[in-house]
Design an enzyme around this catalytic site. Structure first.
Site, PDB file in Angstrom:
ATOM      1  N   GLU A   4      -7.128   7.999 -11.434  1.00  0.00           N
ATOM      2  CA  GLU A   4      -5.902   8.602 -11.963  1.00  0.00           C
ATOM      3  C   GLU A   4      -5.649   8.261 -13.424  1.00  0.00           C
ATOM      4  O   GLU A   4      -5.228   9.113 -14.205  1.00  0.00           O
ATOM      5  CB  GLU A   4      -4.686   8.197 -11.123  1.00  0.00           C
ATOM      6  CG  GLU A   4      -4.535   8.936  -9.802  1.00  0.00           C
ATOM      7  CD  GLU A   4      -5.367   8.348  -8.676  1.00  0.00           C
ATOM      8  OE1 GLU A   4      -6.100   7.369  -8.932  1.00  0.00           O
ATOM      9  OE2 GLU A   4      -5.294   8.849  -7.544  1.00  0.00           O
ATOM     10  N   HIS A  15       2.985   5.947  -0.082  1.00  0.00           N
ATOM     11  CA  HIS A  15       2.731   7.383  -0.208  1.00  0.00           C
ATOM     12  C   HIS A  15       4.034   8.180  -0.206  1.00  0.00           C
ATOM     13  O   HIS A  15       4.020   9.382   0.011  1.00  0.00           O
ATOM     14  CB  HIS A  15       1.844   7.870   0.942  1.00  0.00           C
ATOM     15  CG  HIS A  15       0.415   7.431   0.842  1.00  0.00           C
ATOM     16  ND1 HIS A  15       0.045   6.121   0.786  1.00  0.00           N
ATOM     17  CD2 HIS A  15      -0.742   8.142   0.783  1.00  0.00           C
ATOM     18  CE1 HIS A  15      -1.277   6.043   0.709  1.00  0.00           C
ATOM     19  NE2 HIS A  15      -1.775   7.251   0.703  1.00  0.00           N
TER      20      HIS A  15
HETATM   21  C1  LIG Z   1      -4.718   5.842  -6.083  1.00  0.00           C
HETATM   22  C2  LIG Z   1      -4.995   6.764  -4.972  1.00  0.00           C
HETATM   23  N1  LIG Z   1      -5.480   7.992  -5.234  1.00  0.00           N
HETATM   24  C3  LIG Z   1      -5.735   8.844  -4.232  1.00  0.00           C
HETATM   25  C4  LIG Z   1      -5.493   8.491  -2.938  1.00  0.00           C
HETATM   26  C5  LIG Z   1      -5.746   9.495  -1.822  1.00  0.00           C
HETATM   27  N2  LIG Z   1      -6.923   9.118  -1.101  1.00  0.00           N
HETATM   28  C6  LIG Z   1      -6.823   8.330  -0.020  1.00  0.00           C
HETATM   29  S1  LIG Z   1      -8.270   7.908   0.558  1.00  0.00           S
HETATM   30  C7  LIG Z   1      -9.115   8.776  -0.575  1.00  0.00           C
HETATM   31  C8  LIG Z   1     -10.609   8.768  -0.542  1.00  0.00           C
HETATM   32  C9  LIG Z   1     -11.177   7.400  -0.712  1.00  0.00           C
HETATM   33  O1  LIG Z   1     -12.513   7.377  -0.414  1.00  0.00           O
HETATM   34  P1  LIG Z   1     -13.357   6.040  -0.305  1.00  0.00           P
HETATM   35  O2  LIG Z   1     -12.867   5.024  -1.277  1.00  0.00           O
HETATM   36  O3  LIG Z   1     -14.776   6.408  -0.379  1.00  0.00           O
HETATM   37  O4  LIG Z   1     -13.025   5.446   1.126  1.00  0.00           O
HETATM   38  P2  LIG Z   1     -13.282   6.064   2.545  1.00  0.00           P
HETATM   39  O5  LIG Z   1     -12.194   7.042   2.802  1.00  0.00           O
HETATM   40  O6  LIG Z   1     -14.627   6.681   2.528  1.00  0.00           O
HETATM   41  O7  LIG Z   1     -13.171   4.913   3.504  1.00  0.00           O
HETATM   42  C10 LIG Z   1      -8.218   9.399  -1.433  1.00  0.00           C
HETATM   43  C11 LIG Z   1      -8.607  10.267  -2.543  1.00  0.00           C
HETATM   44  C12 LIG Z   1      -4.951   7.201  -2.696  1.00  0.00           C
HETATM   45  N3  LIG Z   1      -4.652   6.779  -1.463  1.00  0.00           N
HETATM   46  N4  LIG Z   1      -4.727   6.359  -3.722  1.00  0.00           N
END
Ligand SMILES: Cc1ncc(C[n+]2csc(CCOP(=O)(O)OP(=O)(O)O)c2C)c(N)n1
Lengths: 325, 368
Positions: free
Chosen positions: A60, A129
């Site tokens: 972000e 959130h």
């Molecule tokens: C700062 C932030 N940006 C976006 C999100 C929304 N979001 C939640 S999980 C996710 C994907 C994360 O993927 P990863 O780190 O690979 O973990 P996984 O879901 O594969 O366990 C996103 C974009 C968030 N929770 N926090």
């Protein structure tokens, strides 16, 4: 007029602005190939491709800052934050750079970006959130904040925000995305800083914004039917610039004010408005100003409790009854 | 131009495919009982999550539900190595780690139901399980937000002269957050005993690793911070244990950080709401992992082969865990919601803790 969802209205605004101005770029996590986490950008990538719809990594601070830099050279980025809660990750870019660059450069640099995404609780997703940070954003001179309460406003305000030459935050609401309103087929925009009187009334003024304006409207209907109280409902539409005149005119007419918002009460938007009313219309007030806001605690996960934590009709009616008694 | 010499500080390695990690010294040490316990844990996580998915579809669980199905060997393996003074912290996909540290299915399920009997009293939900008494510091919803906290846990250990390490789990998408990069620099600069475990399941929501990371070998990022790293597969508990043990031992003994990239896979969508997860990856890809690398299967086959497990016990454990998960759902269903006044408790420590002892407020070293 067509009956369309809030989500569809925003999408139409984005699409029309992409068509109108070749410099408009939509940027954010999952906005392109995935069609948007809340499907606001659904179909746009198919139509406009990689150049206009840009998927970003989960960075972000980086992509918000990049948008600010790009905007200095004529790009008009619309940055989607999956939740406004995540603006906190980009806070330095948004609050130190987007807001102050114009001022610090003596007007030499301007930042025509839009930062948009859902800013609401009530969806049972817990504290990180569920932020409704419009008060925090509005506290930064240089930033503008709009909070559309319905599809018509969402489309008109979004188009104005994109054309605005300053940074504008558009606070959307996931609970409104699926709801429908009448929206004209022809092109229109809504000026920032012009409030909307949703319902005229003579007994009390309810001032609100975003989804709370809609809840206030339905509370006003119940007040009329069950209690014979005729409330006027003012929907702010934009927090900054703030339409003081419409609020004051209404309060001068009804002599009473109840302010409703989903923000937490301490240092909330309503605190600002309350001050403004007492300072500029003190002599017109027949009762103390009442405020209805989210219960002052981080957003709770548990559904039943959260539904009560944010304002609902019941709590608004209770406050109005106190105010008019 | 002067070239910078590699310092001795870095000890990187990509694990070679050994014939069987079951024979590695750290795994040979395990008794039959302990191996069966690993199996119990891994099956327990799977059955718990399947049960929670049902509850979600029945509308009993709200908000988000990020299932860990497919990745169970990672949490199971790493947590099984935790010693008394080790601590862990993770992101929002936190059920597996929670159950692995020994949290009960009841308190976890009840938390997802938003009930007062939940581990966070219904205030946190699926993404925010906590059990400080089990050295488990959550459950965090902001991507990479937990990574500096993990460094902090380790910093405190070193500060207090406690021999232990902190393990901080993150996803492959989280490596692209500034907070994580800044944290890598700090922990290496200050020799902080933290082990970062990247659970690389190939996707962050609908975005593949290819589309989100310029350097796909995520562990290599440690090089820029002169930090040790390793990469391994994550479907065999014994492989995870073999590699993680090296990282955790090094952290405990030498107060050195470590970046571990464990390659794993999630079967389900990013969350239950991500119904289109077969659009950004193929059905075949998912089936291939399920068929050839399913962590439960891999463990089962190994243990049956060496005679530790037999089909009867397999069935019995499965039944046991299903019943436990069902009972947890019933417990959650029957539990009370918190009263409205509770919305405003747990905001400030002082308000809720009136005795002098409690006011000092630390679970951490029990030095109240
Ligand atoms: C700062 C932030 N940006 C976006 C999100 C929304 N979001 C939640 S999980 C996710 C994907 C994360 O993927 P990863 O780190 O690979 O973990 P996984 O879901 O594969 O366990 C996103 C974009 C968030 N929770 N926090």
């Amino acid at each position: 007029m067509a009956l369309i969802t809030y989500r569809e209205a925003i999408k139409q605004a984005l699409a029309e602005e992409i068509e109108r101005d070749e410099n408009v770029v939509i940027m954010g996590e999952e906005v392109a190939q995935y069609n948007g986490a809340y499907k606001v950008t659904e179909g746009l990538w198919d139509k406009y491709g990689d150049k206009r719809l840009v998927d970003t990594p989960i960075s972000e601070a980086a992509f918000s800052g990049l948008a600010i830099g790009a905007s200095a050279l004529g790009i008009r980025p619309v940055v989607e934050l999956m939740f406004m809660s995540f603006s906190y990750v980009a806070i330095d870019q948004l609050f130190n750079n987007a807001s102050f660059c114009r001022y610090m450069s003596g007007g030499l640099m301007n930042v025509p970006i839009v930062v948009r995404g859902p800013a609401n609780g009530g969806t049972n997703v817990g504290a990180t959130h569920s932020h409704t940070p419009e008060n925090m954003v509005a506290n930064h001179p240089g930033l503008k904040v709009v909070c559309p309460s319905n599809a018509y406003d969402a489309k008109g305000l979004m188009k104005t925000a994109i054309r605005d030459n300053d940074p504008v935050f558009v606070m959307e609401n996931t609970l409104l995305y699926g709801e429908k309103w009448e929206v004209p087929e022809e092109e229109y925009t809504i000026d920032l800083g012009v409030a909307n009187v949703l319902k005229e009334g003579s007994d009390v003024t309810i001032v609100s914004h975003g989804r709370c304006a809609m809840i206030s409207l339905s509370a006003a209907k119940i007040l009329k039917e069950k209690h014979g109280i005729d409330a006027e409902v003012v929907d702010l539409r934009s927090i900054r610039p703030l339409d003081e005149e419409t609020i004051l005119n209404s309060v001068k007419k009804t002599n009473r004010a109840v302010l409703v918002e989903e923000n937490k009460p301490f240092c909330g938007v309503d605190a600002q408005i309350s001050h403004m009313i007492q300072y500029k219309a003190f002599d017109y007030l027949d009762a103390p100003i009442h405020r209805v806001s989210a219960v002052d605690a981080p957003q709770i996960y548990a559904k039943d409790l959260e539904n009560w934590q944010i304002p609902n009709e019941e709590r608004i009616i209770e406050s109005v009854l106190k105010c008019v008694s | 131009m002067a070239t910078k010499k590699k310092t001795a500080k870095t000890a990187k390695k990509t694990t070679k495919k050994a014939k069987t990690f079951l024979q590695a010294p750290i795994n040979k040490k395990l008794s039959a009982e302990e191996k069966i316990e690993l199996y119990r844990t891994i099956v327990g996580i799977r059955r718990f999550e399947e049960r929670s998915l049902r509850a979600y579809n029945q509308g009993k669980i709200g908000g988000f539900l990020h299932l860990y199905i497919g990745q169970e060997a990672v949490a199971t393996g790493v947590v099984s190595l935790m010693e008394e003074n080790d601590h862990i912290i993770t992101a929002y996909r936190d059920h597996g780690h929670a159950l692995a540290v020994g949290m009960s299915m009841n308190e976890c399920m009840a938390e997802m139901y938003g009930k007062h009997t939940g581990c966070s009293k219904g205030k946190g939900g699926s993404m925010h399980f906590f059990a400080p008494d089990k050295n488990y510091w959550g459950g965090h919803g902001i991507v990479a937000g937990q990574t500096p906290l993990g460094a902090g846990l380790a910093y405190a250990l070193k500060y207090k002269g406690v021999k232990g390490c902190a393990v901080c789990f993150l996803g492959d998408g989280a490596v692209n957050q500034g907070a994580f990069m800044e944290t890598l620099n700090l922990v290496s600069l200050w020799d902080i005993p933290v082990v970062f475990v990247i659970e690389n399941n190939g996707y962050s929501m609908g975005t593949s690793l290819k589309r989100s990371s310029a350097e796909e070998n995520l562990a290599h990022r440690a090089d820029g911070f002169d930090m040790a790293w390793e990469v391994c597969d994550g479907h065999d508990v014994f492989e995870v244990r073999e590699v993680a043990d090296r990282a955790m031992t090094r952290a405990r003994e030498e107060h050195k950080p470590f970046l571990l990239e464990i390659r794993t896979y999630r079967y389900r969508g990013h969350s239950v709401a991500d119904a289109n997860h077969e659009k950004y990856r193929t059905k075949e890809e998912i089936e291939d992992y399920k068929k050839n690398k399913d962590p439960i299967n891999v463990l089962k086959q190994q243990l049956i082969k060496e005679g530790t497990l037999d089909e009867d016990l397999v069935k019995q454990i499965d039944k046991e865990k299903k019943e436990e998960a069902d009972a947890a759902a019933q417990f959650a269903d029957e539990s009370p919601v918190a009263p409205r006044e509770e919305i405003q408790t747990d905001v400030y420590w002082e308000v809720d803790n009136d005795t002098e002892g409690k006011l000092k407020g630390t679970y951490f070293f029990n030095d109240v």
